[in-house]
Design an enzyme around this catalytic site. Structure first.
Site, PDB file in Angstrom:
ATOM      1  N   ILE A  13       0.836  -1.208   0.000  1.00 45.59           N
ATOM      2  CA  ILE A  13       0.000   0.000   0.000  1.00 45.59           C
ATOM      3  C   ILE A  13       0.871   1.259   0.000  1.00 45.59           C
ATOM      4  O   ILE A  13       0.599   2.217  -0.726  1.00 45.59           O
ATOM      5  CB  ILE A  13      -0.943  -0.008   1.235  1.00 45.59           C
ATOM      6  N   ASP A  63      14.949   1.699  10.303  1.00 41.73           N
ATOM      7  CA  ASP A  63      14.188   0.670  11.011  1.00 41.73           C
ATOM      8  C   ASP A  63      13.347   1.393  12.060  1.00 41.73           C
ATOM      9  O   ASP A  63      13.856   1.812  13.103  1.00 41.73           O
ATOM     10  CB  ASP A  63      15.126  -0.349  11.667  1.00 41.73           C
ATOM     11  N   SER A  68      -4.712   1.968   9.886  1.00 47.08           N
ATOM     12  CA  SER A  68      -5.132   0.990  10.890  1.00 47.08           C
ATOM     13  C   SER A  68      -5.433  -0.311  10.168  1.00 47.08           C
ATOM     14  O   SER A  68      -4.672  -0.729   9.284  1.00 47.08           O
ATOM     15  CB  SER A  68      -6.344   1.558  11.651  1.00 47.08           C
ATOM     16  N   TYR A 119      -1.919  -8.414  16.791  1.00 48.79           N
ATOM     17  CA  TYR A 119      -1.970  -7.439  15.694  1.00 48.79           C
ATOM     18  C   TYR A 119      -3.197  -6.530  15.837  1.00 48.79           C
ATOM     19  O   TYR A 119      -3.092  -5.306  15.723  1.00 48.79           O
ATOM     20  CB  TYR A 119      -2.026  -8.200  14.369  1.00 48.79           C
ATOM     21  N   LYS A 131      -3.684  -2.185  16.119  1.00 50.17           N
ATOM     22  CA  LYS A 131      -4.454  -1.357  15.191  1.00 50.17           C
ATOM     23  C   LYS A 131      -5.593  -0.642  15.919  1.00 50.17           C
ATOM     24  O   LYS A 131      -5.924   0.497  15.580  1.00 50.17           O
ATOM     25  CB  LYS A 131      -4.968  -2.214  14.029  1.00 50.17           C
ATOM     26  N   VAL A 178      -5.950  -6.616   1.384  1.00 47.91           N
ATOM     27  CA  VAL A 178      -5.312  -6.032   0.207  1.00 47.91           C
ATOM     28  C   VAL A 178      -4.172  -6.968  -0.214  1.00 47.91           C
ATOM     29  O   VAL A 178      -3.418  -7.455   0.648  1.00 47.91           O
ATOM     30  CB  VAL A 178      -4.749  -4.623   0.519  1.00 47.91           C
TER      31      VAL A 178
HETATM   32  N1  LIG Z   1      -2.583  -5.850   3.209  1.00 43.88           N
HETATM   33  C1  LIG Z   1      -3.677  -5.819   3.952  1.00 43.88           C
HETATM   34  O1  LIG Z   1      -4.641  -6.572   3.701  1.00 43.88           O
HETATM   35  C2  LIG Z   1      -3.790  -4.894   5.120  1.00 43.88           C
HETATM   36  C3  LIG Z   1      -4.979  -4.894   5.840  1.00 43.88           C
HETATM   37  C4  LIG Z   1      -5.114  -4.034   6.899  1.00 43.88           C
HETATM   38  C5  LIG Z   1      -4.086  -3.188   7.248  1.00 43.88           C
HETATM   39  N2  LIG Z   1      -2.915  -3.211   6.547  1.00 43.88           N
HETATM   40  C6  LIG Z   1      -1.845  -2.307   6.976  1.00 43.88           C
HETATM   41  O2  LIG Z   1      -1.350  -1.634   5.853  1.00 43.88           O
HETATM   42  C7  LIG Z   1       0.006  -1.232   6.105  1.00 43.88           C
HETATM   43  C8  LIG Z   1       0.865  -1.586   4.905  1.00 43.88           C
HETATM   44  O3  LIG Z   1       0.926  -2.983   4.775  1.00 43.88           O
HETATM   45  P1  LIG Z   1       0.947  -3.742   3.361  1.00 43.88           P
HETATM   46  O4  LIG Z   1      -0.240  -4.592   3.313  1.00 43.88           O
HETATM   47  O5  LIG Z   1       1.212  -2.792   2.284  1.00 43.88           O
HETATM   48  O6  LIG Z   1       2.166  -4.763   3.605  1.00 43.88           O
HETATM   49  P2  LIG Z   1       3.707  -4.722   3.146  1.00 43.88           P
HETATM   50  O7  LIG Z   1       3.802  -4.758   1.672  1.00 43.88           O
HETATM   51  O8  LIG Z   1       4.350  -5.801   3.936  1.00 43.88           O
HETATM   52  O9  LIG Z   1       4.196  -3.301   3.634  1.00 43.88           O
HETATM   53  C9  LIG Z   1       4.655  -3.046   4.937  1.00 43.88           C
HETATM   54  C10 LIG Z   1       5.629  -1.895   4.872  1.00 43.88           C
HETATM   55  O10 LIG Z   1       6.058  -1.582   6.222  1.00 43.88           O
HETATM   56  C11 LIG Z   1       7.472  -1.508   6.218  1.00 43.88           C
HETATM   57  N3  LIG Z   1       8.008  -1.872   7.516  1.00 43.88           N
HETATM   58  C12 LIG Z   1       7.746  -2.977   8.257  1.00 43.88           C
HETATM   59  N4  LIG Z   1       8.489  -2.979   9.374  1.00 43.88           N
HETATM   60  C13 LIG Z   1       9.240  -1.856   9.335  1.00 43.88           C
HETATM   61  C14 LIG Z   1      10.244  -1.317  10.193  1.00 43.88           C
HETATM   62  N5  LIG Z   1      10.614  -1.946  11.322  1.00 43.88           N
HETATM   63  N6  LIG Z   1      10.813  -0.148   9.848  1.00 43.88           N
HETATM   64  C15 LIG Z   1      10.468   0.481   8.713  1.00 43.88           C
HETATM   65  N7  LIG Z   1       9.527   0.023   7.854  1.00 43.88           N
HETATM   66  C16 LIG Z   1       8.940  -1.149   8.175  1.00 43.88           C
HETATM   67  C17 LIG Z   1       7.921  -2.505   5.127  1.00 43.88           C
HETATM   68  O11 LIG Z   1       9.192  -2.148   4.615  1.00 43.88           O
HETATM   69  P3  LIG Z   1      10.585  -2.879   4.919  1.00 43.88           P
HETATM   70  O12 LIG Z   1      10.305  -4.341   5.108  1.00 43.88           O
HETATM   71  O13 LIG Z   1      11.402  -2.567   3.708  1.00 43.88           O
HETATM   72  O14 LIG Z   1      11.094  -2.225   6.158  1.00 43.88           O
HETATM   73  C18 LIG Z   1       6.863  -2.245   4.074  1.00 43.88           C
HETATM   74  O15 LIG Z   1       7.224  -1.152   3.269  1.00 43.88           O
HETATM   75  C19 LIG Z   1       0.415  -1.948   7.404  1.00 43.88           C
HETATM   76  O16 LIG Z   1       0.345  -1.045   8.482  1.00 43.88           O
HETATM   77  C20 LIG Z   1      -0.628  -3.024   7.547  1.00 43.88           C
HETATM   78  O17 LIG Z   1      -0.828  -3.404   8.889  1.00 43.88           O
HETATM   79  C21 LIG Z   1      -2.747  -4.046   5.482  1.00 43.88           C
END
Ligand SMILES: NC(=O)c1ccc[n+]([C@@H]2O[C@H](COP(=O)([O-])OP(=O)(O)OC[C@H]3O[C@@H](n4cnc5c(N)ncnc54)[C@H](OP(=O)(O)O)[C@@H]3O)[C@@H](O)[C@H]2O)c1
Length: 264
Positions: A19, A64, A142, A156, A160, A189
């Protein structure tokens, strides 16, 4: 009047994939200068290259965000190198799909640190310069997990829910300041979140949406100064129906889990 991101300086955490990466690129296309943050430099560099096609001043910081000192340093760097942050998107986060009986306290703390304490710390560091200008936007990602008590995700979901509650109270505190807060509730997503190691498999039978759909909804919410965005929107109806009868909702979810177990 619609909020226009063109010409704004937008800091997006977790911009190396999913996202955050999609949103950063869309913001750059809309004329924003984007600051990208995450741990994976190579992936950030690819996103930055795409952003710079539209917004040459965009930049990246490798950090980080689980480390409080790195969060503080990021805030200083963003203010110095971008000249300020108009929009902060707290998107970085990790999943934790693990049954409560298999959880330990250290894991719960670690997830809370990255998903809640870190974005709150960054928010508090960047808020004063928004207040000084009398304008700013804080977008906190969230999850529907915050409201829908998902099975096997207690650690988790709690992070949130904390993000949501902090954001809404903050929105009230800031109501007349020109700084507005939006909470985003993605459903499912299609991102790397579901393939990260150290997590139980994702079992819910919910069709995923592409990143683009989430990005479009977030940008529309930002333009409209919405207080919250559910994407897909029908998850908002599910949250309302849970609130109307929590006991029935929990019983129904437990029955769903039983059936999944029987069928597997
Ligand atoms: N996908 C879904 O269905 C969904 C649903 C509800 C909420 N969300 C929320 O949406 C947000 C984005 O998630 P996503 O689905 O796009 O997953 P994703 O592709 O895994 O993205 C997560 C991002 O967070 C970064 N990240 C994780 N730990 C970190 C750290 N310690 N320091 C800096 N950056 C960090 C990762 O980058 P690096 O690994 O390069 O650090 C990555 O860019 C999250 O907050 C997730 O909880 C997602």
């Amino acid at each position: 009047m619609a909020y226009d991101v063109a010409g704004k300086r937008v800091l997006v955490t977790g911009a190396s994939s999913g996202i955050g990466a999609g949103l950063a690129e869309a913001l750059a296309r809309a004329g924003a200068t984007v600051g990208l943050v995450a741990r994976r430099q190579d992936r950030l560099a690819e996103v930055l290259e795409r952003c710079r096609v539209h917004s040459p001043e965009s930049r990246l910081w490798v950090a980080d965000l689980a480390d409080p000192a790195a969060v503080d340093a990021l805030a200083v760097a963003a203010m110095t190198e971008l000249g300020g942050v108009d929009v902060l998107v707290n998107n970085a986060g990790i999943p934790k799909r693990r049954h409560v009986t298999a959880l330990d306290a250290a894991t719960v703390d670690a997830v809370m640190n990255i998903n809640y304490s870190s974005p709150v710390r960054l928010t508090l560091a960047l808020l004063p310069q928004m207040l000084e200008r009398g304008e700013g936007r804080i977008v906190n990602v969230s999850s529907v997990a915050a409201t829908l008590s998902p099975p096997g995700e207690a650690a988790y979901a709690a992070t949130k829910a904390a993000v949501t509650v902090f954001s809404e109270s903050m929105a009230v505190d800031l109501w007349d300041t020109g700084v507005k807060v939006m909470v985003v509730y993605p459903g499912v997503v299609d991102t790397e979140l579901f393939t990260l190691p150290d997590n139980d498999p994702f079992v819910a039978q919910v069709e995923s949406i592409p990143v683009e759909e989430a990005v479009t909804a977030i940008l529309a919410g930002l333009a409209a100064d919405a207080a919250q965005v559910y994407v897909p929107a029908w998850f908002g109806d599910v949250a309302s129906s849970k609130a109307a009868n929590v006991e029935q909702f929990l019983a129904g979810t437990a029955e769903y889990v039983r059936q999944q177990g029987t069928n597997s």
